[in-house]
Design a protein around this motif. Structure first.
Motif, PDB file in Angstrom:
ATOM      1  N   TRP A   2      -1.719   2.465   9.250  1.00  0.00           N
ATOM      2  CA  TRP A   2      -0.388   2.972   9.580  1.00  0.00           C
ATOM      3  C   TRP A   2       0.094   3.996   8.558  1.00  0.00           C
ATOM      4  N   PHE A  39       7.042  -2.730  17.733  1.00  0.00           N
ATOM      5  CA  PHE A  39       7.399  -1.327  17.889  1.00  0.00           C
ATOM      6  C   PHE A  39       8.863  -1.178  18.284  1.00  0.00           C
ATOM      7  N   LEU A  90       5.398  -2.547  10.620  1.00  0.00           N
ATOM      8  CA  LEU A  90       4.353  -2.605  11.639  1.00  0.00           C
ATOM      9  C   LEU A  90       3.124  -3.351  11.146  1.00  0.00           C
TER      10      LEU A  90
END
Length: 549
Positions: free
Chosen positions: A96, A259, A61
């Motif tokens: 994250w 995602f 990500l």
């Protein structure tokens, strides 16, 4: 550049670094086999599924969108702005790692500390290791953009293989040492080893670029957009703009896709982690079998797929069918595709047929009773069938994606999205029904659908030409008979000689398999003369010096 010359380059790319990868994989294989004998299934499941999912999700990500955006477009760009953009992966990785760490600690099931100690520390250190790896992202992008792609430098490609493989080996050595001498440390062992791995990998890139930028040859050729290490650090450009906003917008577009892509890439682990369809022990066994079963695919099929994708992309023109292209190039591409399909089919069938009778023995040698006594053999036998589908799909998709037009690629992406979504649903349902084997069955179904889509495209592509590359999926009846006979003999041998009858009987079982394998390969050598000629020709070409570097 002619199609034959491009074919030679593809063969060189497929073979370069392969021996190094095999050597490093074998060393890691032996070290992991040693480590597994001192671990419980629960610890393996937590490390290889839960914590590695945290690590891979954080890095994906934080950097995937940046990689795709910064490796796209023309090479003429303001690299200071691009490097500034790449450094944003680090604070994004911190975000994250903290957010996902909270999810891993507060929302997911926490293992019993008596069985898996130091889980919280493991989550923190695996998140930290992901952030450390992101520190090397500017170096990786710069190398990809200016050496691996532009200069076709085989030495640099080998350097990357050595750096990554050596990092994995040192990580395994450290893990083995700590498991042997400090087994009570629990997850401390794997967390420290993972942090050591990412730190060493980043240091390899830093040391290499330090030497490269300081060399007189690099200064003379001026092949890099930076001249000293400080140029790689974030700084304001002469125009006063920190980043290129068009690249930033492109990054955001890719980021919105990240995602979904990550969920589909790591679908099995997400299902196991968030839906609790398997306990930690079964997760550990499944992950070990999955890694063991995919070893051949990673070593052999993946380099072939990546290298010959480049070949097909260079030889064939998008937006044109076979009838509107140079017929010499079309003929060469068809011959290569036919041979690759035949090679993939033979390799996959060999793994499927002989893997069925030797799965239990392989798992017993690799991990002892922890793997061979439970569901491990059934899992590995099922995975052998999946490897056959992986091999065929790798070849068909490398041609399909190289020959498709942009509109066809866009349509295919929607098809892939539907297939991948159905895979998640089938994974959940089949796992509830038949345990961890359900993941492999869902993978087989998904791969079969993807192969079908690619075969339909290849058939349409060559429909108006005299070439029939899909003939590579046809084997002679004699060779099919040899496979069937070998499968029957080795299955009977397993029942009579393996695996509870001691090593003398096991060695006889291995000898029976070796004899059947020799007969089968000999039959293939005599019946598939066209494939043998292709392999001989390309092996000879791949050994010639590359005049383009």
């Amino acid at each position: 550049m002619g199609s034959q010359e491009v074919l030679g380059q593809a063969a060189r790319l497929a073979s370069s670094g392969l021996l190094l990868q095999v050597l490093f994989r074998l060393i890691t294989f032996v070290l992991n086999a040693f480590i597994l004998r001192f671990l419980s299934k629960e610890i393996v499941g937590i490390v290889n599924v839960r914590l590695m999912l945290l690590y891979s999700t954080t890095t994906f990500l934080a950097r995937e969108a940046f990689r795709r955006a910064c490796l796209s477009g023309a090479p003429r760009r303001d690299w200071k702005q691009t490097l500034n953009l790449l450094w944003l992966t680090v604070p994004l990785g911190v975000f994250w790692s903290m957010f996902l760490g909270w999810v891993w600690l507060q929302l997911l099931e926490v293992p019993n500390p008596n069985v898996v100690p130091h889980y919280g520390t493991g989550v923190v250190l695996f998140g930290l290791s992901a952030v450390v790896e992101l520190l090397g992202e500017p170096f990786w992008i710069l190398a990809q953009a200016h050496m691996f792609v532009k200069l076709k430098c085989t030495f640099t490609m080998s350097l990357q293989v050595v750096a990554e493989s050596l990092s994995v080996i040192l990580k395994s050595v450290l893990t083995a040492f700590l498991v042997l001498w400090l087994p009570h440390w629990g997850l401390y062992i794997f967390s420290l080893a993972q942090l050591f791995y990412t730190t060493f990998l980043v240091l390899c890139y830093i040391i290499y670029f330090t030497k490269l930028l300081g060399s007189p040859e690099s200064t003379k050729q001026q092949t890099l957009p930076v001249s000293r290490m400080t140029d790689l650090l974030p700084n304001i450009t002469g125009s006063g703009v920190f980043v290129n906003w068009s690249e930033a917008k492109l990054t955001w577009s890719f980021f919105k896709q990240s995602f979904l892509k990550q969920i589909l890439t790591e679908g099995e682990r997400y299902v196991m982690t968030f839906l609790n369809v398997l306990n930690f022990g079964d997760q550990g066994v499944y992950d070990i079998v999955n890694n063991l079963g995919s070893l051949v695919a990673r070593l052999i099929f993946q380099p072939i797929e990546e290298s010959f994708y480049i070949f097909f992309a260079k030889v064939l023109e998008r937006e044109k069918d076979a009838s509107r292209q140079k017929q010499e190039d079309v003929a060469v591409a068809a011959a290569v595709l036919e041979s690759l399909l035949k090679l993939a089919l033979l390799a996959g069938l060999t793994i499927t047929v002989f893997g069925f009778a030797y799965s239990q023995l392989a798992l017993d040698i690799y991990g002892g009773a922890m793997l061979s006594a439970g569901s491990g053999p059934v899992l590995l036998r099922s995975y052998c069938l999946y490897v056959l589908l992986l091999a065929i799909n790798g070849v068909t998709e490398c041609f399909t994606f190289a020959a498709m037009s942009k509109e066809e690629v866009d349509r295919y992406n929607f098809t892939m999205l539907a297939l991948s979504s159905s895979f998640l649903l089938f994974s959940y349902l089949l796992t509830r029904w038949c345990g961890s084997v359900g993941f492999i069955l869902a993978n087989c179904f998904n791969m079969s659908m993807r192969i079908t889509q690619s075969l339909r495209f290849i058939h349409r592509y060559y429909r108006g030409s005299p070439h029939r590359p899909l003939a590579g999926l046809h084997l002679s009846p004699v060779l099919l008979g040899a496979f069937a006979l070998s499968g029957g003999i080795t299955s009977v041998s397993e029942v009579l000689l393996c695996c509870e009858r001691g090593w003398p009987a096991r060695l006889v079982h291995v000898a029976v398999g070796a004899f059947c394998l020799a007969v089968t390969l000999g039959t293939a050598f005599l019946t598939e003369t066209k494939l043998i000629h292709f392999l001989r020709t390309q092996f000879s070409v791949s050994r010639l010096p590359d005049k383009t570097t």
